[in-house]
Design a protein around this motif. Sequence first.
Motif, PDB file in Angstrom:
ATOM      1  N   GLU A 274       2.290  11.841   0.092  1.00 14.95           N
ATOM      2  CA  GLU A 274       1.239  11.570  -1.143  1.00 14.95           C
ATOM      3  C   GLU A 274       0.869  10.082  -1.195  1.00 14.95           C
ATOM      4  N   LEU A 275       1.703   9.099  -1.206  1.00 14.88           N
ATOM      5  CA  LEU A 275       1.365   7.753  -1.143  1.00 14.88           C
ATOM      6  C   LEU A 275       0.391   7.396   0.085  1.00 14.88           C
ATOM      7  N   SER A 276       0.767   7.904   1.325  1.00 12.70           N
ATOM      8  CA  SER A 276      -0.108   7.501   2.523  1.00 12.70           C
ATOM      9  C   SER A 276      -1.520   8.216   2.346  1.00 12.70           C
ATOM     10  N   ASN A 277      -1.539   9.273   1.936  1.00 17.32           N
ATOM     11  CA  ASN A 277      -2.777  10.057   1.834  1.00 17.32           C
ATOM     12  C   ASN A 277      -3.790   9.247   0.608  1.00 17.32           C
ATOM     13  N   GLN A 278      -2.964   8.919  -0.586  1.00 19.86           N
ATOM     14  CA  GLN A 278      -3.814   8.327  -1.745  1.00 19.86           C
ATOM     15  C   GLN A 278      -4.183   6.815  -1.056  1.00 19.86           C
ATOM     16  N   LEU A 279      -3.418   6.092  -0.210  1.00 20.36           N
ATOM     17  CA  LEU A 279      -3.874   4.817   0.409  1.00 20.36           C
ATOM     18  C   LEU A 279      -4.881   4.950   1.179  1.00 20.36           C
ATOM     19  N   SER A 291      -5.269  -1.855  -6.905  1.00 21.08           N
ATOM     20  CA  SER A 291      -5.324  -1.997  -8.301  1.00 21.08           C
ATOM     21  C   SER A 291      -4.811  -0.518  -8.795  1.00 21.08           C
ATOM     22  N   MET A 292      -4.323   0.045  -7.762  1.00 25.08           N
ATOM     23  CA  MET A 292      -3.744   1.519  -8.085  1.00 25.08           C
ATOM     24  C   MET A 292      -2.263   1.577  -8.162  1.00 25.08           C
ATOM     25  N   ASP A 293      -1.519   2.123  -8.842  1.00 24.70           N
ATOM     26  CA  ASP A 293      -0.035   2.223  -9.163  1.00 24.70           C
ATOM     27  C   ASP A 293       0.450   3.197  -7.827  1.00 24.70           C
ATOM     28  N   LEU A 294      -0.069   2.909  -6.650  1.00 24.24           N
ATOM     29  CA  LEU A 294       0.704   3.777  -5.434  1.00 24.24           C
ATOM     30  C   LEU A 294       2.125   3.864  -5.395  1.00 24.24           C
ATOM     31  N   HIS A 295       2.913   2.848  -5.854  1.00 19.34           N
ATOM     32  CA  HIS A 295       4.392   2.781  -5.987  1.00 19.34           C
ATOM     33  C   HIS A 295       4.791   4.006  -6.734  1.00 19.34           C
ATOM     34  N   GLN A 324       6.725 -14.719   1.916  1.00 20.95           N
ATOM     35  CA  GLN A 324       5.644 -14.325   2.905  1.00 20.95           C
ATOM     36  C   GLN A 324       4.839 -13.115   2.861  1.00 20.95           C
ATOM     37  N   TYR A 325       6.006 -11.965   2.698  1.00 19.09           N
ATOM     38  CA  TYR A 325       5.393 -10.813   2.726  1.00 19.09           C
ATOM     39  C   TYR A 325       5.405  -9.557   1.493  1.00 19.09           C
ATOM     40  N   SER A 326       5.946 -10.230   0.537  1.00 21.38           N
ATOM     41  CA  SER A 326       6.040  -9.313  -0.558  1.00 21.38           C
ATOM     42  C   SER A 326       4.726  -8.786  -1.193  1.00 21.38           C
ATOM     43  N   ALA A 327       3.709  -9.374  -0.984  1.00 22.71           N
ATOM     44  CA  ALA A 327       2.507  -9.101  -1.535  1.00 22.71           C
ATOM     45  C   ALA A 327       1.905  -7.752  -0.961  1.00 22.71           C
ATOM     46  N   TYR A 328       2.431  -7.555   0.571  1.00 25.36           N
ATOM     47  CA  TYR A 328       2.227  -6.459   1.180  1.00 25.36           C
ATOM     48  C   TYR A 328       2.976  -5.183   0.879  1.00 25.36           C
ATOM     49  N   MET A 329       4.108  -5.249   0.201  1.00 23.67           N
ATOM     50  CA  MET A 329       4.880  -4.286   0.073  1.00 23.67           C
ATOM     51  C   MET A 329       4.359  -3.457  -1.095  1.00 23.67           C
ATOM     52  N   ILE A 330       4.633  -1.886  -0.766  1.00 27.74           N
ATOM     53  CA  ILE A 330       4.399  -0.908  -1.718  1.00 27.74           C
ATOM     54  C   ILE A 330       5.654  -0.080  -1.893  1.00 27.74           C
TER      55      ILE A 330
END
Length: 330
Positions: A274-279, A291-295, A324-330
């Motif tokens: 579901e997460l991958s599909n929405q992303l 801007s979406m609450d994918l987490h 360095q990478y936290s902004a990319y984490m979902i």
Amino acid sequence: MDQKTFVQLGQGRTRYIYEGDTSNSESPLIVCIHGIGSASYSFQMLSEALIKSGSVRILRLDLYGRGHSDAVSDPHTGELFVDQVQELLEKLNLQNDKITLIGHSMGGCISALFTHKYPDKVERLILLTPAGLPWNLPTGSSLLKIPYLGRWVFGMLSSFVAPEKTVAENFFDLEYSKDNIATLLKNRGETEQSKWTDALVNSVNNFPLTTSVEQITEISRQERPTLIIWAEYDITTPSDICFPQWVKLFKSNPKAEFVVVKDTRHNLHCEEVELSNQLITSWVHGRDFKSMDLHKLRNTKSANVTLTARDEIIKKFWLDNKVQYSAYMI
């Protein structure tokens, strides 16, 4: 509907699925290219989500030696698979359409090589844990390069290692993913074991899984919308080794974006469905997924999975590079 449709190409018969809003040539065309050990079925759930999300056309295919496509004894080079995709587009009279490529693992590298050869054809690029940049292949891979002996050894190992174990190694939370693993196993069972083994050995020996630096570097400089998604605990294309290289190449590209999906392994799009599909559907339709609450779509129970020794190394990498990478984490 998943129908077995075939077309004869230069190197053999290829099975493909063309679905969605196929009667509308103005609908975006998305081509999905699977990884080294799977087939078109690995994109079935994502394809269904994309079709529901809006007016799109989806083209999936079985690479030579996989699924229902013919086995090919010629070397499984990057050129072989790039030509297979291009020939299929021509056969379906889609060669003039701008396309979005979605590639997973080896399919990610094929997508990059296709983009390098046909830069004007590819409008957007989505790469899921792609191969292509340097990393050390698993211990014992060098044995596969020994003529006859390598094929025999791998065939023997395959006969003793259950397909369930092979597939499950690419999932982080086995309990959460058991239904999806069962679906993948059912579909993989349609490919003869010897055919699958031959294809895997051939690709390991001849495909540029770790040596496509020049081509990937060149496409990283092209300002094409590109989404690169990695699995946090990927050990197939290791996240701690491979992901930083892709970021380094593409970070200066203003149209490149990066995502790391927590608590997943190599088949992240079949694990956190579901997460991958929405992303991916959001990105395809130009919506701001950040801007979406994918987490909130994540499987929160995965935090209780027991980590292996390799997992602990990867965990330390992400902790050490959190800034360095936290902004990319979902």
